[in-house]
Write a protein that holds these residues in place. Structure first.
Motif, PDB file in Angstrom:
ATOM      1  N   LYS A  31       0.744  -1.216   0.015  1.00 50.46           N
ATOM      2  CA  LYS A  31       0.017   0.166   0.051  1.00 50.46           C
ATOM      3  C   LYS A  31       0.766   1.378  -0.003  1.00 50.46           C
ATOM      4  O   LYS A  31       1.897   1.152   0.556  1.00 50.46           O
ATOM      5  CB  LYS A  31      -0.886  -0.040   1.170  1.00 50.46           C
ATOM      6  CG  LYS A  31      -1.993  -1.185   1.341  1.00 50.46           C
ATOM      7  CD  LYS A  31      -2.867  -1.054   2.312  1.00 50.46           C
ATOM      8  CE  LYS A  31      -3.911  -2.267   2.304  1.00 50.46           C
ATOM      9  NZ  LYS A  31      -4.587  -2.109   1.289  1.00 50.46           N
ATOM     10  N   GLN A  32       0.586   2.455  -0.824  1.00 48.09           N
ATOM     11  CA  GLN A  32       1.244   3.505  -0.741  1.00 48.09           C
ATOM     12  C   GLN A  32       0.417   4.589  -0.533  1.00 48.09           C
ATOM     13  O   GLN A  32      -0.776   4.679  -1.124  1.00 48.09           O
ATOM     14  CB  GLN A  32       1.720   3.512  -2.100  1.00 48.09           C
ATOM     15  CG  GLN A  32       2.695   4.811  -2.487  1.00 48.09           C
ATOM     16  CD  GLN A  32       3.293   4.545  -3.969  1.00 48.09           C
ATOM     17  OE1 GLN A  32       4.269   3.905  -4.326  1.00 48.09           O
ATOM     18  NE2 GLN A  32       2.997   5.592  -4.909  1.00 48.09           N
ATOM     19  N   THR A  33       0.856   5.545   0.085  1.00 46.10           N
ATOM     20  CA  THR A  33       0.223   6.833   0.448  1.00 46.10           C
ATOM     21  C   THR A  33       1.069   8.113   0.214  1.00 46.10           C
ATOM     22  O   THR A  33       2.412   8.036   0.119  1.00 46.10           O
ATOM     23  CB  THR A  33      -0.295   7.071   1.710  1.00 46.10           C
ATOM     24  OG1 THR A  33       0.934   6.776   2.547  1.00 46.10           O
ATOM     25  CG2 THR A  33      -1.195   5.843   2.092  1.00 46.10           C
ATOM     26  N   SER A  35       1.438  12.748   0.633  1.00 44.75           N
ATOM     27  CA  SER A  35       1.177  13.700   1.097  1.00 44.75           C
ATOM     28  C   SER A  35       2.115  14.942   0.774  1.00 44.75           C
ATOM     29  O   SER A  35       3.047  14.599   0.535  1.00 44.75           O
ATOM     30  CB  SER A  35       0.882  13.635   2.946  1.00 44.75           C
ATOM     31  OG  SER A  35       2.306  13.264   3.412  1.00 44.75           O
ATOM     32  N   LYS A  46      -4.892  13.619  -1.773  1.00 42.67           N
ATOM     33  CA  LYS A  46      -5.701  13.082  -0.905  1.00 42.67           C
ATOM     34  C   LYS A  46      -6.936  12.636  -1.772  1.00 42.67           C
ATOM     35  O   LYS A  46      -7.566  11.362  -1.581  1.00 42.67           O
ATOM     36  CB  LYS A  46      -6.226  13.464   0.365  1.00 42.67           C
ATOM     37  CG  LYS A  46      -5.290  13.946   1.543  1.00 42.67           C
ATOM     38  CD  LYS A  46      -5.911  14.746   2.613  1.00 42.67           C
ATOM     39  CE  LYS A  46      -4.970  14.481   3.803  1.00 42.67           C
ATOM     40  NZ  LYS A  46      -5.462  15.414   4.884  1.00 42.67           N
ATOM     41  N   GLY A  49      -6.669   9.182  -3.285  1.00 45.61           N
ATOM     42  CA  GLY A  49      -6.769   8.094  -2.596  1.00 45.61           C
ATOM     43  C   GLY A  49      -5.562   6.994  -2.295  1.00 45.61           C
ATOM     44  O   GLY A  49      -4.260   7.541  -2.827  1.00 45.61           O
ATOM     45  N   GLU A  50      -5.454   5.870  -1.560  1.00 42.48           N
ATOM     46  CA  GLU A  50      -4.450   5.249  -1.468  1.00 42.48           C
ATOM     47  C   GLU A  50      -4.194   4.218  -2.843  1.00 42.48           C
ATOM     48  O   GLU A  50      -5.077   3.917  -3.360  1.00 42.48           O
ATOM     49  CB  GLU A  50      -4.806   4.143  -0.265  1.00 42.48           C
ATOM     50  CG  GLU A  50      -3.681   3.136   0.245  1.00 42.48           C
ATOM     51  CD  GLU A  50      -4.207   2.626   1.346  1.00 42.48           C
ATOM     52  OE1 GLU A  50      -4.995   1.368   1.161  1.00 42.48           O
ATOM     53  OE2 GLU A  50      -3.887   2.841   2.513  1.00 42.48           O
ATOM     54  N   THR A  51      -2.868   4.050  -3.041  1.00 45.16           N
ATOM     55  CA  THR A  51      -2.553   3.229  -4.327  1.00 45.16           C
ATOM     56  C   THR A  51      -2.207   1.948  -3.805  1.00 45.16           C
ATOM     57  O   THR A  51      -1.500   1.775  -2.954  1.00 45.16           O
ATOM     58  CB  THR A  51      -1.422   3.983  -4.855  1.00 45.16           C
ATOM     59  OG1 THR A  51      -1.705   5.201  -5.310  1.00 45.16           O
ATOM     60  CG2 THR A  51      -0.818   3.186  -6.099  1.00 45.16           C
ATOM     61  N   ASN A  52      -2.747   0.914  -4.350  1.00 49.12           N
ATOM     62  CA  ASN A  52      -2.323  -0.498  -4.148  1.00 49.12           C
ATOM     63  C   ASN A  52      -1.598  -0.998  -5.231  1.00 49.12           C
ATOM     64  O   ASN A  52      -1.666  -0.917  -6.388  1.00 49.12           O
ATOM     65  CB  ASN A  52      -3.753  -1.107  -3.753  1.00 49.12           C
ATOM     66  CG  ASN A  52      -4.490  -0.709  -2.978  1.00 49.12           C
ATOM     67  OD1 ASN A  52      -4.184  -0.567  -1.705  1.00 49.12           O
ATOM     68  ND2 ASN A  52      -5.892  -0.313  -3.060  1.00 49.12           N
ATOM     69  N   THR A  66       0.411  -1.657 -10.365  1.00 47.82           N
ATOM     70  CA  THR A  66      -0.212  -0.840  -9.535  1.00 47.82           C
ATOM     71  C   THR A  66      -1.483  -0.113 -10.014  1.00 47.82           C
ATOM     72  O   THR A  66      -1.634  -0.053 -11.006  1.00 47.82           O
ATOM     73  CB  THR A  66       0.861   0.422  -9.507  1.00 47.82           C
ATOM     74  OG1 THR A  66       2.086  -0.070  -9.117  1.00 47.82           O
ATOM     75  CG2 THR A  66       0.420   1.578  -8.520  1.00 47.82           C
ATOM     76  N   ASN A  68      -4.552   3.202  -9.462  1.00 48.04           N
ATOM     77  CA  ASN A  68      -5.022   4.047  -8.668  1.00 48.04           C
ATOM     78  C   ASN A  68      -6.303   4.671  -9.572  1.00 48.04           C
ATOM     79  O   ASN A  68      -6.444   4.682 -10.649  1.00 48.04           O
ATOM     80  CB  ASN A  68      -4.008   5.118  -8.365  1.00 48.04           C
ATOM     81  CG  ASN A  68      -4.564   6.580  -7.721  1.00 48.04           C
ATOM     82  OD1 ASN A  68      -5.285   7.238  -8.312  1.00 48.04           O
ATOM     83  ND2 ASN A  68      -3.967   6.239  -6.772  1.00 48.04           N
ATOM     84  N   SER A 189       5.749   3.589   1.294  1.00 42.14           N
ATOM     85  CA  SER A 189       5.185   2.494   0.747  1.00 42.14           C
ATOM     86  C   SER A 189       5.298   1.150   1.706  1.00 42.14           C
ATOM     87  O   SER A 189       6.639   1.299   2.199  1.00 42.14           O
ATOM     88  CB  SER A 189       5.790   2.160  -0.817  1.00 42.14           C
ATOM     89  OG  SER A 189       5.358   0.962  -1.113  1.00 42.14           O
TER      90      SER A 189
END
Length: 218
Positions: A31-33, A35, A46, A49-52, A66, A68, A189
């Protein structure tokens, strides 16, 4: 009660032992965020969203998928024996595109990367990971990464190919700090699941799928 405690301890010990076995084939889920210190940029990040991502690995081959909702899908397939990577992109703006490139770092790439082995470790999913501090230039911008890698996962990572042999092991966790349009962006990540399973060779097919067109200039 005593028997229950002994059984629980035995189960915990078996989990720890199995977690330290070297895995040469399987699937990783991460999971990747993102900011930013810039309020407007942070709002945009934001909204993405969250990238898986899901990574498949087997021997000297790897595949990372990946997804998104905003930027679409990206797939990278690496063949370690030929040092080639096939990148597939499917997003709302450019459509379906592909490019083939070498993962062999150039002399310039290696000169732009500074790697320092840190003095910290981090335990992720039962694996003790070694810290690496990486400073590099990417598209003319300074990028700093803090990686935590394990030598128990025998897989190629697209995040370390530009560093040659300066980073040992596979990164289960990393943070990246970069500057874009005057704003600082932080990316984190982390691998949240490791499955030791058989992976089909079809996952590593380097032939661009039907419907994808080659990116111009590539």
């Amino acid at each position: 009660m005593k028997k229950t405690i002994i059984l629980s301890f035995a189960l915990l010990l078996s989990v720890i032992v199995s977690a330290q076995e070297k895995i040469e084939e399987g699937i990783l889920t991460a999971k990747q965020t993102m900011s930013s210190d810039n309020e407007q940029m942070n709002t945009q990040l934001k909204s993405m969203g969250e990238t898986n991502s899901t990574s498949y690995f087997k021997g000297d081959k790897a595949r990372n998928e990946t997804n998104n909702p905003m930027s679409g899908d990206m797939t990278m397939i690496i063949d370690g024996s030929t040092k080639q990577m096939l990148m597939l992109m499917d997003n709302p703006y450019q459509g379906k595109k592909y490019m083939m490139q070498s993962i062999e770092p150039s002399t310039e790439d290696l000169e732009n990367v500074t790697v320092k082995k840190g003095d910290k470790t981090k335990t992720i999913l039962g694996y003790e990971c070694q810290q690496y501090i990486v400073s590099m230039k990417q598209n003319g911008q300074d990028v700093e990464m803090h990686m935590y890698t394990t030598d128990k996962i025998s897989a190629i990572s697209q995040n370390t190919t530009a560093m040659g042999d300066k980073v040992e092991g596979f990164p289960l966790y990393f943070t990246m700090t970069m500057n874009q349009m005057g704003a600082t962006i932080d990316i984190t990540s982390e691998v949240v699941k490791i499955d030791k399973v058989a992976v089909s060779d079809e996952k590593f097919d380097m032939t661009p799928p039907e419907g994808y067109t080659k990116m111009e200039g590539m």
